[in-house]
Design an enzyme around this catalytic site. Structure first.
Site, PDB file in Angstrom:
ATOM      1  N   ARG A 129       0.818  -1.229   0.000  1.00 54.73           N
ATOM      2  CA  ARG A 129       0.000   0.000   0.000  1.00 54.73           C
ATOM      3  C   ARG A 129       0.845   1.269   0.000  1.00 54.73           C
ATOM      4  NH1 ARG A 129      -2.815  -2.914   4.045  1.00 54.73           N
ATOM      5  NH2 ARG A 129      -4.510  -4.113   3.126  1.00 54.73           N
ATOM      6  N   LYS A 151       0.906  11.243 -11.757  1.00 56.41           N
ATOM      7  CA  LYS A 151       0.025  10.286 -12.427  1.00 56.41           C
ATOM      8  C   LYS A 151       0.791   9.014 -12.729  1.00 56.41           C
ATOM      9  CE  LYS A 151      -3.297  13.168 -14.887  1.00 56.41           C
ATOM     10  NZ  LYS A 151      -3.876  13.396 -16.229  1.00 56.41           N
ATOM     11  N   GLU A 193       5.518  18.062 -25.928  1.00 60.09           N
ATOM     12  CA  GLU A 193       5.030  18.363 -24.574  1.00 60.09           C
ATOM     13  C   GLU A 193       5.731  19.598 -24.004  1.00 60.09           C
ATOM     14  OE1 GLU A 193       2.552  16.820 -22.865  1.00 60.09           O
ATOM     15  OE2 GLU A 193       2.298  14.873 -23.838  1.00 60.09           O
ATOM     16  N   LYS A 235       4.375  22.961 -15.281  1.00 60.45           N
ATOM     17  CA  LYS A 235       3.451  21.891 -14.906  1.00 60.45           C
ATOM     18  C   LYS A 235       3.224  21.882 -13.394  1.00 60.45           C
ATOM     19  CE  LYS A 235       2.260  17.067 -15.549  1.00 60.45           C
ATOM     20  NZ  LYS A 235       2.531  15.790 -16.212  1.00 60.45           N
ATOM     21  N   GLU A 245      -6.744  16.651 -10.189  1.00 61.78           N
ATOM     22  CA  GLU A 245      -7.366  16.871 -11.482  1.00 61.78           C
ATOM     23  C   GLU A 245      -8.867  17.140 -11.425  1.00 61.78           C
ATOM     24  OE1 GLU A 245      -6.669  13.780 -14.400  1.00 61.78           O
ATOM     25  OE2 GLU A 245      -6.134  15.321 -15.831  1.00 61.78           O
ATOM     26  N   ARG A 249      -6.046  21.666 -13.840  1.00 58.76           N
ATOM     27  CA  ARG A 249      -5.076  20.707 -14.356  1.00 58.76           C
ATOM     28  C   ARG A 249      -5.442  20.205 -15.753  1.00 58.76           C
ATOM     29  NH1 ARG A 249      -2.136  15.975 -10.916  1.00 58.76           N
ATOM     30  NH2 ARG A 249      -1.168  14.915 -12.651  1.00 58.76           N
ATOM     31  N   ASN A 253      -4.007  18.943 -20.702  1.00 58.80           N
ATOM     32  CA  ASN A 253      -4.466  18.028 -21.744  1.00 58.80           C
ATOM     33  C   ASN A 253      -4.586  18.701 -23.110  1.00 58.80           C
ATOM     34  OD1 ASN A 253      -4.692  15.693 -20.112  1.00 58.80           O
ATOM     35  ND2 ASN A 253      -6.566  16.530 -19.227  1.00 58.80           N
ATOM     36  N   HIS A 256      -4.536  16.641 -26.166  1.00 59.94           N
ATOM     37  CA  HIS A 256      -4.620  15.236 -25.768  1.00 59.94           C
ATOM     38  C   HIS A 256      -5.958  14.577 -26.101  1.00 59.94           C
ATOM     39  CE1 HIS A 256      -0.844  16.071 -23.821  1.00 59.94           C
ATOM     40  NE2 HIS A 256      -0.751  14.841 -23.369  1.00 59.94           N
ATOM     41  N   HIS A 260      -5.415  11.362 -28.086  1.00 58.19           N
ATOM     42  CA  HIS A 260      -5.774  10.013 -27.640  1.00 58.19           C
ATOM     43  C   HIS A 260      -6.583   9.264 -28.693  1.00 58.19           C
ATOM     44  CE1 HIS A 260      -5.172  10.833 -23.056  1.00 58.19           C
ATOM     45  NE2 HIS A 260      -4.066  10.428 -23.648  1.00 58.19           N
ATOM     46  N   HIS A 274       3.194   8.760 -28.620  1.00 58.29           N
ATOM     47  CA  HIS A 274       2.302   9.628 -27.858  1.00 58.29           C
ATOM     48  C   HIS A 274       2.560  11.108 -28.168  1.00 58.29           C
ATOM     49  CE1 HIS A 274      -0.076  11.261 -24.571  1.00 58.29           C
ATOM     50  NE2 HIS A 274       0.988  11.911 -24.130  1.00 58.29           N
TER      51      HIS A 274
END
Lengths: 378, 378
Positions: A129, A151, A193, A235, A245, A249, A253, A256, A260, A274
């Protein structure tokens, strides 16, 4: 241009309360890694997780530096590539780490690109954990993107990164010398990016990039350090305001939502990296902004010219998009995590450096844009 | 004894800052679930995850109540049993939930015992990097143990619960009427976690249990509600001080270091339930405490008498322990998450209601204790 290793390093503090951490950026950090890493360990024991390609270059020097700092080191080497971000590899990695008889005080080190950071970060978040982890990103993309934001995650049958955790590293070591072993295509993909941060809210940084991006790509270490650090700082500002998010935030994207969909269509593989998808997606986002009358056409033209000058991919014509349909692309977008109450979220722009979140773009406008692009009418 | 459904309910607030939530305890809550659940949903959409056994009793009334409250309901029913806490089932569950086209605002409901709570909680923590979730625990064990603390997770080849997340629910509905469908063995196994809270730091609660445990087991709803609420409150006090298990929270592991070794040896199956292992483990922890001269023999005798009176399992003689060895049990314990720097952590006691954390128990004393128990010399 300075090439002095480990001297021209700069540190950025990411402020997140008790989860704050440092990003250290500079050339040659890996061979001095022990010096940076030893102070953040609960106990002197780490497990390095890397992929075969990266291991060939950097596993030996990283291991040596850590051992020289009296740190116990185990290493796990995985196959390279996006397919490592699967449930199956996640299970294998967790079991391999547990098989080493690790303890809660053991720290994981992710050595490699974004795939390693995402996978190892999720394993670190989950094993017992929560184990501490450190990122040593070795691609431009991961240095500017995965280093900040926490992330982590793996891919699912229903889309990329749909299972994971928000989990912060204890330290990020971004060794800009590793970019020398990246091929130009990977560098450019990462650059999409970098320029994103200029386009979102930093017109000055965008202008600096117009002047210096070519040198950065060609290997100028000072320019690289500045670009990585400025991107991470940009960032970090956004993430500090919105760690999980809920709001601002989403600006990150930019490019994106479209990107995607393109990745989904090309199978998340080598056909379209990507960063390449983000590059095309960013152009589409600016095109949509100008078509909707939100952004001057000259700003769209200016960003398109910069992308073209660097030979970033900017349109679908270079992809094998002959049999793509608007319906399929729309369907991919509606499976994106950013969907809320059935509505697509787009990041649009009023100017270069003035991006904003829009939840009221009409489906028909998106369809029209996609139709135009698919018909090569740009 | 009151049997009025949904009237005699009590609510406990677990204070964890922005992660605070309510535990509602009472008989008949499931058929009024919509009333309690609707106010905590971001949007009126839930996915219930349950197992075949529990579904037969409670899926229909829970679904009806939610639909009556205008909540969209999907349900996923898994096989019953500990084997559902595997990587494979975790993957299947994540994919099944994603296949429903859920959004970030969708809430998961774990309906069932500890296995459901652990598995669904980890899925909730991980899908889209965090969906809200609600627990509807239907066993005494899960009502007192899984409702508080935010521990979620799955089992690995190297041990139980070694991969997971700390993740808090938005609400817990503990319907004490569900305990009527539990068999006596399950009830007793759950009771071993109830009495633990008395033994740790609540001598008054322990005394109350000595007087009322038999009625509670036999079906007295008021006694059950009081016991569940007091246990949750006791656990919540400890967890509030130590959410991520750095210190005081280890007290909750009273009986668990030994217990886990017994479970590992019996294969985590029906041969020995978790609560039964904890019961024997707790007796062993008190025995170790008195052997080390830390606890009066009369306190050990008093707790043993209470356990025996209720017919809780109290020693290894009832297990098929003929071929067990001290070495194997020691090895199981050293794989426990609670190991730090190679040292075993034990929860010992100075008195009933005065437990403490000890990291300096000598291995030889533990071996001696195990040897005595294995030779049935108690």
């Amino acid at each position: 241009m300075s090439t002095a290793p480990s001297q021209d390093t700069e540190t950025l503090r990411v402020e997140l309360g008790e989860r704050s951490y440092d990003i250290v950026v500079g050339a040659g950090l890996i061979k001095d890694a022990g010096k940076w890493i030893a102070p953040v360990l609960a106990r002197p024991r780490v497990v390095i997780v890397t992929d075969e390609n990266v291991a060939a270059h950097y596993l030996a020097p990283l291991t040596k530096s850590l051992k020289d700092a009296s740190i116990r080191v185990d290493a796990i080497t995985l196959p390279a590539g996006e397919q490592s971000k699967s449930f199956a590899q996640f299970e294998k990695l967790c079991e391999s780490i547990l098989a080493l008889g690790i303890e809660r005080s053991t720290t994981l080190i992710a050595l490699g690109g974004g795939v390693m950071g995402d996978l190892v970060g999720f394993a670190a978040a989950s094993i017992l954990r929560g184990l501490a982890f450190i990122q040593v990103p070795t691609t431009l993309l991961s240095q500017v993107d995965s280093s900040v934001g926490g992330k982590t995650g793996i891919n699912t049958a229903h889309g990329k990164n749909l299972v994971g955790a928000f989990y912060q590293p204890k330290l990020v070591l971004a060794d800009t010398a590793t970019l020398n072993t990246l091929d130009r295509r990977q560098l450019l993909a990462g650059y999409s990016e970098v320029v994103k941060y200029g386009l979102i809210d930093s017109p000055d940084f965008y202008e600096w990039l117009e002047n210096h991006a070519q040198a950065l790509i060609d290997g100028d270490m000072d320019k690289r350090r500045h670009a990585v650090l400025t991107s991470c700082a940009a960032k970090a500002r956004v993430v500090a305001e919105d760690e999980r998010e809920g709001g601002k935030r989403a600006l990150l994207n930019l490019g994106h939502t479209f990107g995607h969909a393109l990745e989904a269509e090309t199978g998340y593989g080598d056909a379209l990296l990507h960063g390449e998808a983000v590059s095309i997606g960013t152009v589409m986002a600016f095109d949509l902004s100008q078509r909707l009358g939100l952004c001057p056409g000259q700003d769209f033209g200016r960003m398109l010219a910069h992308f073209d000058a660097l030979k970033l991919p900017t349109d679908l014509r270079r992809l094998n998009a002959g049999d793509w349909t608007v319906d399929r692309l729309m369907a991919h977008m509606s499976h994106d995590k950013k969907v809320e109450d059935g509505k697509l979220t787009f990041i649009l722009a009023n100017r270069i450096g003035q991006a904003f979140i829009s939840r009221d773009v009409q489906n028909k406008d998106v369809r029209e844009l996609l139709d135009t692009w698919l018909k090569n009418k740009i």
